[in-house]
Scaffold this motif. Structure first.
Motif, PDB file in Angstrom:
ATOM      1  N   ARG A 355      51.120  44.348  28.154  1.00 16.32           N
ATOM      2  CA  ARG A 355      50.527  44.876  29.380  1.00 16.32           C
ATOM      3  C   ARG A 355      49.287  45.715  29.084  1.00 16.32           C
ATOM      4  O   ARG A 355      48.454  45.901  29.969  1.00 16.32           O
ATOM      5  N   CYS A 356      49.195  46.233  27.868  1.00 21.05           N
ATOM      6  CA  CYS A 356      48.017  47.039  27.512  1.00 21.05           C
ATOM      7  C   CYS A 356      46.800  46.155  27.294  1.00 21.05           C
ATOM      8  O   CYS A 356      45.689  46.498  27.685  1.00 21.05           O
ATOM      9  N   GLU A 357      46.993  45.017  26.637  1.00 23.73           N
ATOM     10  CA  GLU A 357      45.873  44.159  26.271  1.00 23.73           C
ATOM     11  C   GLU A 357      45.841  42.866  27.083  1.00 23.73           C
ATOM     12  O   GLU A 357      45.035  41.968  26.809  1.00 23.73           O
ATOM     13  N   ASP A 358      46.727  42.731  28.046  1.00 26.78           N
ATOM     14  CA  ASP A 358      46.801  41.546  28.916  1.00 26.78           C
ATOM     15  C   ASP A 358      46.890  40.236  28.129  1.00 26.78           C
ATOM     16  O   ASP A 358      46.105  39.300  28.346  1.00 26.78           O
TER      17      ASP A 358
ATOM     18  N   SER B  39      43.862  47.192  34.490  1.00 27.62           N
ATOM     19  CA  SER B  39      44.090  46.649  33.153  1.00 27.62           C
ATOM     20  C   SER B  39      42.775  46.099  32.616  1.00 27.62           C
ATOM     21  O   SER B  39      41.782  46.026  33.345  1.00 27.62           O
ATOM     22  N   ILE B  40      42.759  45.679  31.354  1.00 28.30           N
ATOM     23  CA  ILE B  40      41.494  45.232  30.772  1.00 28.30           C
ATOM     24  C   ILE B  40      40.947  43.977  31.461  1.00 28.30           C
ATOM     25  O   ILE B  40      39.766  43.707  31.379  1.00 28.30           O
ATOM     26  N   GLY B  42      41.283  43.726  34.766  1.00 29.10           N
ATOM     27  CA  GLY B  42      41.016  44.164  36.133  1.00 29.10           C
ATOM     28  C   GLY B  42      42.201  44.192  37.074  1.00 29.10           C
ATOM     29  O   GLY B  42      42.033  44.428  38.274  1.00 29.10           O
ATOM     30  N   GLN B  43      43.397  43.951  36.557  1.00 30.12           N
ATOM     31  CA  GLN B  43      44.572  43.986  37.440  1.00 30.12           C
ATOM     32  C   GLN B  43      44.931  45.428  37.810  1.00 30.12           C
ATOM     33  O   GLN B  43      44.829  46.315  36.982  1.00 30.12           O
TER      34      GLN B  43
END
Lengths: 427, 84
Positions: A355-358, B39-40, B42-43
């Protein structure tokens, strides 16, 4: 500013509080540190609406009001070496030296990926309980609790006490497993009483066994979920989904200090001897860190560690039968709430795992260890340092978590710049 | 006895919560579908683990970024910026 303690304790939940009380009773100078602003850990977390149970208040008084105990709130461990820990609080960093160290770092929730789990409105089960106790508004909100274990009932009761409409509790264990557990509960009368009290608080809330939340959907916020139960698929509208699959020991600091770990299923716990001493001299571990056992186990193990850390073996010996009994209960819990294969297969190729780095699950295909996955995809390299995704990947059978390295948490640069670790070796 | 109330600012809007609340709770009280961070990719993200492990609730508090809102108790006059 340096401080020296006879016994330094990390974590002020039931285990750490009991350790502090035990050590202080022998006249030891005790330092008790915790990341939170208030003592009590997760299970005795301060509730803005309700008074703490009498046992919690008594345990806190015994430890925190003791003249030889320093209570260091909002203090987290950055790194450690033999004889010392580097810690930081909101203002500054410092080295704390110890003769003996008691690790009582407790547990976090096992949070497993499924489609939609990153949507605002989805939380952990214990996570929602913690948020609610600290004032998270739930009045009139439609809440579903799901996952596995007795924590679901406690989370539901807290949500309800804070005004939530708890639409249902979905437990992944089958009805047969649950009934087997319930019929054995008479062996622990205290637990049976707790269960009865919780049941009364949850009157009218449907409790569905063999049910797994497969998906959460919503535009920018959770709107509905899909549940796979004995009666087939069901769609439920809700504002909050609180889902947790049990607890995991926070072993990172113990691992960093070189304590031998053992694996219970996919997850590590700290190995200890009869006096709660780890494989590292003068380092003790107690409570959830040594295997999920709940509050009663934590209290007795904390006390054993506190006595043993002061060289008071006889006082520790008197508590060994109580520990045996408490640990039996947790073994029974483990058997009852073993995770169903469906739970391990919830994440889809495009479900974000890190979740940090998707990082989606598909990006991890072909990687057989955490390090190679990290190098290629950044999975586990974000702020949580793999606490969520690393444990999830271990649980669903991809690969084990990588080892702990300093800093244990994202840290201010000034903290790292201000110390030389060789200072730990001062006499 | 009624519990004391604390006033703080969430994205420059005043909100009043019970003393002892976390910043995370104050953000949720200010806006029911609050976005804590992006999030990175954009979420929108919000508080998730509730106990300081997941770092999803990171916000700026009194000028300092990357603070876990679930770990910080509210203080009078606090300035909180979400979704930067």
């Amino acid at each position: 500013m340096n401080d020296r303690y006879d016994v330094l304790i990390v974590g002020a939940g039931p285990a750490g509080l009991a350790a502090a009380h035990a050590a202080a009773s022998h006249g030891a100078r005790v330092g008790l540190i915790d990341q939170q602003a208030t003592a009590g850990g997760q299970v005795w977390r301060h509730d803005v609406r309700r008074a703490l149970p009498a046992l919690a208040r008594q345990s806190m008084r015994n430890a925190l009001d003791h003249a030889t105990v320093d209570w260091l709130a909002q203090t987290r461990v950055v790194t450690g070496e033999d004889g010392g820990l580097l810690v930081e609080d909101p203002k500054s960093a410092r080295l704390l030296h110890y003769r003996a160290l008691v690790l009582a770092t407790g547990a976090r929730e096992l949070l497993l990926p499924f489609p939609g789990w990153t949507l605002p409105g989805v939380t952990g089960a214990g996570g929602l309980q913690a948020l609610a106790k600290q004032g998270w508004p739930l009045a009139g909100r439609r809440v579903v609790i799901a996952g596995s274990g007795p924590l679901l009932l406690a989370a539901a009761a807290t949500a309800r006490a804070h005004g939530a409409h708890v639409a249902a509790i979905y437990e992944q264990s089958s009805r047969e497993q649950m009934q087997h557990f319930a019929t054995g509960l008479w062996r622990w009368p205290g637990k049976a009483l707790q269960a009865t009290a919780l049941k009364a608080k949850l009157l009218g809330v449907p409790y569905r066994c063999g049910s797994v939340v497969r998906r959460a959907t919503g535009e920018h916020q959770l709107q509905s979920i899909e549940v796979d139960g004995p009666g087939g698929l069901e769609r439920i509208d809700c504002d909050v989904l609180a889902v947790g699959y049990g607890l995991l020991a926070n072993v990172e600091l113990a691992q960093l200090l070189g304590c031998t770990l053992q694996y219970q299923g996919a997850h590590a716990v700290v190995e200890t001897d009869r006096y709660q001493q780890t494989s590292v001299a003068h380092v003790y571990a107690a409570g959830e860190l040594c295997g999920i056992g709940g509050r009663d186990t934590a209290r007795v193990e904390g006390a054993i560690a506190g006595h043993a850390a002061c060289g008071e073996g006889a006082a520790a010996d008197r508590l060994l039968p109580a520990r045996r009994r408490a640990r039996h209960f947790s073994d029974a819990l483990d058997r009852c709430f073993a995770l169903d294969a469906r739970v391990h297969a919830l994440a889809q190729p495009d479900t974000l795992i890190c979740r940090c780095e998707d990082v989606p699950l598909a990006a991890l295909d072909g990687h057989t260890d955490a390090r190679s996955a990290k190098l290629a995809t950044r999975c586990g390299m974000g702020a949580c340092q793999g606490r969520i995704c690393g444990s999830a990947l271990a649980e669903i059978g991809r690969f084990p978590r990588s080892g702990a390295r300093p800093p244990l948490f994202p840290t201010r640069l000034s903290t790292l710049a201000g110390v030389e670790l060789s200072h730990f070796h001062e006499p | 006895m009624k519990p004391a109330l604390i006033r703080l600012q969430i994205n420059h809007r005043t909100v009043e919560v019970v003393a002892g609340s976390s910043v995370a709770a104050a953000i949720a009280a200010a806006q029911s579908s609050a976005v804590f961070r992006r999030s990175i990719t954009g979420q929108p993200r919000a508080a998730f683990c509730g106990m300081g492990a997941c770092f999803e609730c990171r916000v700026r508090i009194d000028g300092t970024g990357q603070q876990r809102a679930c770990m910080v108790p509210v203080r009078e006059g606090m300035q909180v910026i979400c979704d930067e």
